[in-house]
Design a protein around this motif. Structure first.
Motif, PDB file in Angstrom:
ATOM      1  N   ARG A 391     -13.790   3.744   8.041  1.00  0.00           N
ATOM      2  CA  ARG A 391     -15.188   4.056   7.731  1.00  0.00           C
ATOM      3  C   ARG A 391     -15.765   4.996   8.783  1.00  0.00           C
ATOM      4  O   ARG A 391     -16.579   4.599   9.620  1.00  0.00           O
ATOM      5  CB  ARG A 391     -16.011   2.764   7.666  1.00  0.00           C
ATOM      6  N   PRO A 392     -15.334   6.241   8.774  1.00  0.00           N
ATOM      7  CA  PRO A 392     -15.905   7.173   9.756  1.00  0.00           C
ATOM      8  C   PRO A 392     -17.389   7.410   9.539  1.00  0.00           C
ATOM      9  O   PRO A 392     -18.109   7.770  10.466  1.00  0.00           O
ATOM     10  CB  PRO A 392     -15.098   8.464   9.534  1.00  0.00           C
ATOM     11  N   VAL A 395     -19.235   4.955  11.692  1.00  0.00           N
ATOM     12  CA  VAL A 395     -19.138   5.322  13.106  1.00  0.00           C
ATOM     13  C   VAL A 395     -20.124   6.437  13.430  1.00  0.00           C
ATOM     14  O   VAL A 395     -20.864   6.380  14.419  1.00  0.00           O
ATOM     15  CB  VAL A 395     -17.699   5.746  13.448  1.00  0.00           C
ATOM     16  N   CYS A 398     -23.720   5.084  13.399  1.00  0.00           N
ATOM     17  CA  CYS A 398     -24.059   4.329  14.605  1.00  0.00           C
ATOM     18  C   CYS A 398     -24.184   5.243  15.818  1.00  0.00           C
ATOM     19  O   CYS A 398     -24.997   4.981  16.712  1.00  0.00           O
ATOM     20  CB  CYS A 398     -23.009   3.250  14.853  1.00  0.00           C
ATOM     21  N   VAL A 399     -23.385   6.315  15.855  1.00  0.00           N
ATOM     22  CA  VAL A 399     -23.562   7.298  16.928  1.00  0.00           C
ATOM     23  C   VAL A 399     -24.946   7.928  16.833  1.00  0.00           C
ATOM     24  O   VAL A 399     -25.641   8.122  17.848  1.00  0.00           O
ATOM     25  CB  VAL A 399     -22.458   8.368  16.850  1.00  0.00           C
ATOM     26  N   LEU A 507     -12.267   0.166  13.902  1.00  0.00           N
ATOM     27  CA  LEU A 507     -12.779   1.284  14.686  1.00  0.00           C
ATOM     28  C   LEU A 507     -11.664   2.268  15.011  1.00  0.00           C
ATOM     29  O   LEU A 507     -11.853   3.494  14.950  1.00  0.00           O
ATOM     30  CB  LEU A 507     -13.426   0.759  15.971  1.00  0.00           C
ATOM     31  N   SER A 510     -10.905   4.246  11.920  1.00  0.00           N
ATOM     32  CA  SER A 510     -11.984   5.194  11.649  1.00  0.00           C
ATOM     33  C   SER A 510     -11.924   6.378  12.611  1.00  0.00           C
ATOM     34  O   SER A 510     -12.140   7.530  12.200  1.00  0.00           O
ATOM     35  CB  SER A 510     -13.343   4.487  11.758  1.00  0.00           C
ATOM     36  N   MET A 511     -11.635   6.118  13.883  1.00  0.00           N
ATOM     37  CA  MET A 511     -11.516   7.209  14.833  1.00  0.00           C
ATOM     38  C   MET A 511     -10.314   8.091  14.515  1.00  0.00           C
ATOM     39  O   MET A 511     -10.367   9.314  14.674  1.00  0.00           O
ATOM     40  CB  MET A 511     -11.398   6.654  16.255  1.00  0.00           C
ATOM     41  N   GLY A 576     -23.309   0.721  19.996  1.00  0.00           N
ATOM     42  CA  GLY A 576     -22.249  -0.274  19.895  1.00  0.00           C
ATOM     43  C   GLY A 576     -22.720  -1.571  19.271  1.00  0.00           C
ATOM     44  O   GLY A 576     -21.990  -2.205  18.492  1.00  0.00           O
ATOM     45  N   LEU A 579     -22.979  -0.953  15.612  1.00  0.00           N
ATOM     46  CA  LEU A 579     -21.634  -0.838  15.048  1.00  0.00           C
ATOM     47  C   LEU A 579     -21.011  -2.215  14.839  1.00  0.00           C
ATOM     48  O   LEU A 579     -20.356  -2.459  13.820  1.00  0.00           O
ATOM     49  CB  LEU A 579     -20.759   0.007  15.979  1.00  0.00           C
ATOM     50  N   THR A 582     -22.635  -3.660  11.786  1.00  0.00           N
ATOM     51  CA  THR A 582     -22.138  -3.070  10.537  1.00  0.00           C
ATOM     52  C   THR A 582     -20.776  -3.639  10.158  1.00  0.00           C
ATOM     53  O   THR A 582     -20.451  -3.740   8.969  1.00  0.00           O
ATOM     54  CB  THR A 582     -22.044  -1.543  10.660  1.00  0.00           C
ATOM     55  N   TYR A 583     -19.959  -4.007  11.152  1.00  0.00           N
ATOM     56  CA  TYR A 583     -18.678  -4.628  10.809  1.00  0.00           C
ATOM     57  C   TYR A 583     -18.912  -5.981  10.131  1.00  0.00           C
ATOM     58  O   TYR A 583     -18.236  -6.325   9.162  1.00  0.00           O
ATOM     59  CB  TYR A 583     -17.810  -4.806  12.045  1.00  0.00           C
TER      60      TYR A 583
END
Length: 859
Positions: A391-392, A395, A398-399, A507, A510-511, A576, A579, A582-583
């Protein structure tokens, strides 16, 4: 360096572990030192430092353990019969050696399985041709088409002998699988061998299709030196292939002759559609039939190629104007090739027949799915991850939230519109990601959470803002997980920090998905490298030349002046935190599957009824004492206890609050331990608990009356108001229990308790507790002339309008000695501060010089 496996170049896993530990420690020290120098508070520095250290550890350890995960996944796939999976072997340490050994083992197992299938398939294919020819001959004899003369019987005998020879070849085929196949070389008549193949082809059905054979053998090559049985296989398969692809009434041409002094050739022509040039090589591979319409299994030519290679020759497709032209080239004096482990599909063409043999498992081109990560194995079934793709988008969202928080929250000391904006954006991201966002319970709690969040702007009381945010956290986790019971609600609240660890595998995926993007990572790498080069070379030049250094000081801004480090910590922490939430939103833990274990119910009624009866009796005696104090009046209380009535009611308020809480615990335990086998059991339990709840409600009323009388005597405070609200809320829970006993269904009580608690906090915030307490003290001052000015001075700006409006100007000026200063920043706007500043606008702080003695006289 491979970014996914940065430590693959090291040859020892001990060295890798040392680098991992050292890198994590160095990263933690650097982040902690940066936060300390920038003045970041410890409660913010610590989680960010731990998160950065875990991120470095995850990045380095992922490459170290990925071969082990790949081997686990490949072993699971191999257990189903698919031996095509391989693991990455770029690592040079002991784990890499293990991965290479695993790949070798998988290749051996795959070859062994392939050879087993090839053995069965080859035998079945080779038995088919003589059996078909023999069956056709026998059918002709039975039908009277041909007479049982010596010629037909010799043909049948030859076919039977060939079947016997093929059965004997099973031993030879096992030697093929072992790597060596012997050839029985002898002088044979090529023309006679071809004639035998033609007779078998006619017996197999060529004559019924009116196929004509044109055979021509060079006299110089009439006698050859070869393995008669193997060469018969070549001729039979070439003729079978030509017959199947030839039209009805067509001609199959067979030519045999010398090429030079060391080689001779066998050529077969047909009048079929021909073989396309791009398929010329594939027809000699297993199942390599170039046309789906020609029939067959695609093994005949592969077997012919194998036999030719055993003799030291080859077979190929030659260009032709029409039809197909196949040529087998064999040496005059064969030099048999040893058959080793196959490296190509046509090396040992004993593949399975589609019609007879067991088909090989399908080979998937998709990469081997990764095995469960150590984090997933740690949580197991307690918190499984169900089909969660990378799920980019979350991510990046949230950034963005972290960047927004870094821009808004630092350098603003007052809670206001900016904090509410950040809170709403965070909640919006979490709500949008939730898989339960359409559930009525989730939507209801989202509305209540929005109301509680609005208190950040409506009121200027830090304690109220913190309490509202904590309740919002509990409501959010309950909404995301759908918690129903008390234990489930507690676990739901605890899942938020735990998600920071549980979500690491997602994570990482996604990264990785972001790293494959064509523009994001190249731009990021370019920026990082450019900044690093600018800092290194610019710093060296600035320290080496004073003029260059002065120019650098003028051009480069001071990041500490704008709180860059502090903003980075805030952004990282908020991003964070969101994030992790969201998980939980996309993969909520199964908190409702966790049941509180209370043991088995007791078997005898007196085991629960006697203790509960004693508690009820104590409640009755206490209420009798309360009634005597109420009917006897203040004189009776003072005469009996030596206390004033105000002192009497204040003495036991805390104990009564504890009694109310323990009553709820007693009801829960009795409901779990009491047997409910018969209708009498259930009736006795309901009556006993109902009586206890009624008596407890009377105690709640007594406690509320005590606190009201005490506050009338000694004044109101915010803490006393909150304690009254808490006692009132526990009384509401007792009403819930009574209602559940009447309707015989109490599963809704935990959710009702949570929602009612949130509504109580929201109601307290809306009534403006500090202003309410100030007004009650002002009313008491107007009636008795007594006022606790020191306490009123500790109240926040929310109480200022009531103090200014209700007290004499001189007294109000002394209490509100420092009216709040409104900032021009719209993101710091707060309704409570704005009203306080407007109310205190006419006060003159210079008139507070004699307030200390004046306030002391009035208190």
């Amino acid at each position: 360096m491979n970014p996914d496996r940065p430590l693959d170049g090291f040859r020892s896993i001990k060295v890798k572990l040392g680098i991992l530990v050292a890198s994590s420690v160095v990263a933690a020290v650097l982040v902690s030192e940066a936060g300390s120098r920038a003045g970041v508070p410890a409660w913010l520095t610590m989680p960010v430092t731990v998160a950065v250290a875990l991120a470095v550890t995850q990045w380095l350890a992922r490459g170290m353990t990925s071969p082990l995960r790949e081997m686990t996944a490949a072993a699971s796939v191999m257990a189903t019969g698919d031996y095509s999976s391989r693991v990455t072997t770029t690592s040079r340490d002991e784990v890499g050696e293990l991965a290479r050994a695993f790949n070798t083992m998988a290749a051996d197992l795959s070859a062994s399985d392939q050879q087993r299938r090839q053995l069965v398939a080859t035998v079945s294919h080779e038995l088919r041709t003589p059996l078909t020819a023999q069956q056709a001959l026998l059918e002709n004899l039975v039908d009277g088409v041909i007479s049982p003369d010596s010629e037909s019987l010799r043909t049948a005998l030859a076919q039977a002998e060939r079947l016997s020879a093929l059965v004997s070849d099973l031993l030879d085929l096992s030697r093929v699988d072992g790597g060596v196949t012997p050839l029985t070389l002898s002088r044979i008549d090529l023309a006679e061998l071809i004639d035998q193949g033609v007779r078998e082809a006619n017996a197999a059905g060529a004559d019924r299709r009116y196929i004509r054979f044109d055979v021509s053998v060079d006299a110089a090559q009439a006698e050859i030196y070869a393995d008669a049985g193997r060469l018969a296989q070549v001729i039979a398969n070439l003729l079978d292939n030509a017959v199947r692809h030839s039209p009805v009434g067509g001609t199959v041409t067979v030519r045999g002759g010398a090429l030079d002094t060391q080689r001779w050739a066998l050529e077969v022509f047909d009048e079929g559609p021909g073989i396309p040039a791009d398929r010329a090589e594939s027809v000699f591979t297993r199942f390599g039939s170039w046309s789906d319409s020609g029939g067959g299994t695609g093994l005949g030519l592969a077997i012919a190629s194998w036999v030719c290679e055993l003799h030291g020759g080859s077979i190929s497709v030659l260009p032709a104007d029409s039809g197909a032209h196949l040529r087998a080239v064999l040496p005059t004096v064969p030099s048999p090739a040893s058959v080793s482990e196959p490296t190509k599909e046509n090396s040992v063409p004993h593949a399975s027949s589609a019609a007879v043999a067991e088909p090989p498992p399908a080979r998937s081109s998709a990469p081997t799915p990764p095995a469960d990560s150590p984090v997933a194995q740690l949580f197991g079934n307690a918190w499984p991850e169900r089909n969660q793709k990378a799920r980019p988008d979350l991510v990046l969202g949230c950034v963005g939230v972290g960047v927004l928080a870094a821009l808004i929250l630092p350098e603003r000391n007052n809670i206001g519109l900016g904090a509410l904006l950040v809170l709403f954006v965070c909640g919006g991201v979490v709500f949008a990601a939730s898989v339960r966002k359409r559930a009525p319970w989730t939507m209801a709690l989202a509305l209540v959470s929005a109301g509680l969040g609005s208190l950040l702007v409506l009121r200027d009381a830090d304690w109220l803002s913190v309490l509202a945010v904590l309740i919002v956290v509990v409501l959010t986790m309950s909404a995301l997980t759908g918690a129903r019971a008390v234990a489930a609600t507690v676990l739901a609240a605890a899942s938020w920090p735990v998600a920071a660890l549980r979500g690491l595998p997602l994570l990482g995926r996604s990264m990785s998905a972001l790293s494959r993007h064509s523009i994001i990572w190249p731009v990021l790498r370019t920026v990082v490298i450019s900044v690093a080069a600018l800092v290194i070379f610019g710093g060296l030049f600035a320290s080496g030349d004073a003029i260059f250094g002065s120019w650098a000081d003028q051009l480069i801004p001071d990041v500490n002046a704008d709180g860059f480090v502090y903003r980075s910590f805030v952004g990282f922490f908020v991003g964070g935190t969101v994030l992790a939430a969201t998980y939980v939103a996309i993969n909520p833990p199964p908190v409702n599957n966790t049941a509180m274990t209370s043991g088995r119910p007791v078997h005898r009624r007196f085991e629960w009824l006697v203790p509960l009866g004693l508690v009820i009796a104590i409640f009755g005696v206490f209420l009798a004492a309360q009634a005597s104090a109420m009917w006897g009046g203040h004189d009776y209380v003072q005469r009996t206890t030596g206390l004033t009535y105000a002192e009497y009611v204040h003495q036991g308020f805390g104990q009564l609050v504890a009694v109310t809480f323990l009553t709820l615990v007693t009801v829960a335990l009795a409901a779990r331990k009491a047997p409910r086998v018969t209708a009498n059991d259930r009736l006795l339990l309901n009556v006993s608990l109902g009586l206890l709840c009624v008596l407890a409600l009377a105690v709640v009323g007594s406690a509320l009356l005590r606190m009201y009388v005490y506050q009338e005597a000694y004044g109101f405070t915010v803490l006393r108001v909150l304690v009254i609200a808490f006692e009132f809320w526990m009384g509401l829970l007792l009403v819930f229990v009574l209602t559940a006993g009447i309707v015989r269904h109490g599963r809704w009580i935990p959710r009702g308790a949570l929602l009612s608690a949130a509504l109580f906090i929201l109601a307290i915030g809306l009534i403006n507790p500090e202003a309410f307490v100030a007004q009650r003290n002002i009313d008491r001052y107007n009636e008795t002339g007594k006022i606790d000015t020191h306490y009123l001075r500790r109240l926040g700006p929310d109480a200022t309008p009531a103090i200014v409006a209700g007290l004499p100007r001189e007294l109000a000026t002394c209490i509100v000695s420092a009216p709040p200063n409104l900032s021009d920043d719209v993101l710091e706007w707060n309704l409570g501060r704005a009203r306080a500043a407007a109310a205190a606008q006419g006060l003159d702080p210079s008139q507070t010089t004699g307030c200390d003695s004046w306030l002391l006289d009035q208190s």
